[in-house]
Design an enzyme around this catalytic site. Structure first.
Site, short mmCIF file in Angstrom:
data_model
loop_
_atom_site.label_atom_id
_atom_site.label_comp_id
_atom_site.label_asym_id
_atom_site.label_seq_id
_atom_site.Cartn_x
_atom_site.Cartn_y
_atom_site.Cartn_z
N GLU A 72 47.84 86.11 112.82
CA GLU A 72 48.24 86.41 114.18
C GLU A 72 48.82 87.80 114.36
O GLU A 72 48.72 88.39 115.44
CB GLU A 72 49.29 85.38 114.64
CG GLU A 72 48.82 83.94 114.59
CD GLU A 72 47.61 83.68 115.46
OE1 GLU A 72 47.43 84.40 116.46
OE2 GLU A 72 46.83 82.77 115.15
N ASP A 90 43.26 87.36 127.66
CA ASP A 90 42.47 86.19 127.25
C ASP A 90 42.51 85.09 128.30
O ASP A 90 42.08 83.96 128.06
CB ASP A 90 42.95 85.65 125.91
CG ASP A 90 44.37 85.11 125.96
OD1 ASP A 90 45.05 85.32 126.99
OD2 ASP A 90 44.80 84.47 124.98
N THR A 95 51.45 86.39 126.17
CA THR A 95 51.55 85.72 124.88
C THR A 95 52.78 86.28 124.19
O THR A 95 52.96 87.49 124.17
CB THR A 95 50.30 85.99 124.03
OG1 THR A 95 49.17 85.41 124.66
CG2 THR A 95 50.44 85.42 122.64
#
Length: 288
Positions: A72, A90, A95
């Site tokens: 990640e 996305d 995020t």
């Protein structure tokens, strides 16, 4: 400066909140933490038990966190990610944090609600109405322009760090370990489950964790059903790769091919170091 987060990472997972925790949370697996402690417990120095440790063993859990962070964040330093926040375009809004909590999938909302329950008036509490409004979308309405700055400020608070740890465990880690133990698979298999839930969530669509597992069960049985563990885990990783390829953002399957599959081919079912693997072309090592 924060390492670039791969677009193939966990933030492309399906929405998960509320669909895992209610039935699968294993309270007994929650690691005890001292009040206000930001980090997970350090690996135990006691002599190892005769039986193989599960992924919830503190030393194994630390390995799991590093493995996920390598994919990640291109880094083994997972504890440096509490303050991470970015919109990677996305479709899931912002995020952020150690597990990629998303403003568009509900888990970021749950996290900030928990933090506010524990620490009313915190710097993120004022964003709760906006987080409820943007849930299910990629909108930043009510969050910009200061949400990212305030997130990074909150990330310096040990109470917020602990809230991130606890939500990670409740929604992702504990359910994966509980399901893995019920299936009779060891530490590596439990990690394969955890990494799948982190990326895909456990919603109702055909690429969710539960449906990846169901797909694997059509090819092999887990040890709890009398099957061979190595054969079953290969079937699970095959199903995981299939699920990843259903979405363009998952087309690079190296977190399975050159990481988990490498450990499995070596029959390292207990995920014992030393560990060497690659993710998206980067090489990583955890010493013994």
């Amino acid at each position: 400066m924060h390492a670039h987060r791969s677009p193939h990472g966990r933030t492309t997972r399906r929405a998960v909140i509320g669909l895992v925790g209610a039935t699968l949370v294993a309270g007994s697996l929650a690691l005890t933490q001292t009040a206000g402690a930001a980090q997970d417990p350090a690996p135990a120095s006691a002599a190892p038990s005769v039986s193989a440790a599960g992924l919830d063993d503190p030393a194994k859990k630390e390995i799991a966190m590093k493995l996920v962070s390598s994919a990640e964040n291109s880094s083994l330093d997972w504890k440096a990610q509490y303050g991470y926040i970015e919109d990677i375009d996305d479709g899931r809004g912002y995020t952020a944090g150690i597990i990629g909590f998303c403003s568009g999938t509900g888990d970021m909302l749950d996290l900030v609600e928990l933090y506010t329950q524990r620490k009313p008036g915190n710097v993120l509490a004022k964003y709760l109405p906006a987080l409820r409004e943007v849930d299910g979308s990629d909108s930043h309405e009510g969050l910009d322009p200061n949400f990212t700055k305030d997130w990074k400020k909150a990330a310096r608070d040990s109470a917020f760090q602990k809230a991130q740890n606890d939500e990670r465990d409740r929604v992702y880690f504990n359910p994966a370990v509980k399901r893995g133990k019920a299936d009779g698979i060891g530490t590596l298999g439990q990690f394969a489950y955890y990494d799948a839930i982190v990326m895909h969530g456990d919603g109702g669509d055909n690429t969710s964790f539960s449906n990846i597992r169901k797909r694997a069960l059509t090819k092999a049985k887990p040890p709890a059903q009398g099957g061979d563990e190595v054969k079953y885990l290969h079937a699970f990783l095959d199903a995981r790769v299939w699920a990843m390829k259903q979405e363009a953002a998952h087309e690079d399957t190296s977190r399975v091919d050159t990481a988990q599959r490498v450990f499995l081919n070596k029959k390292n079912l207990n995920l014992d170091p030393p560990l060497d693997w690659k993710v998206y072309g980067d090489s990583f090592h955890i010493g013994g």
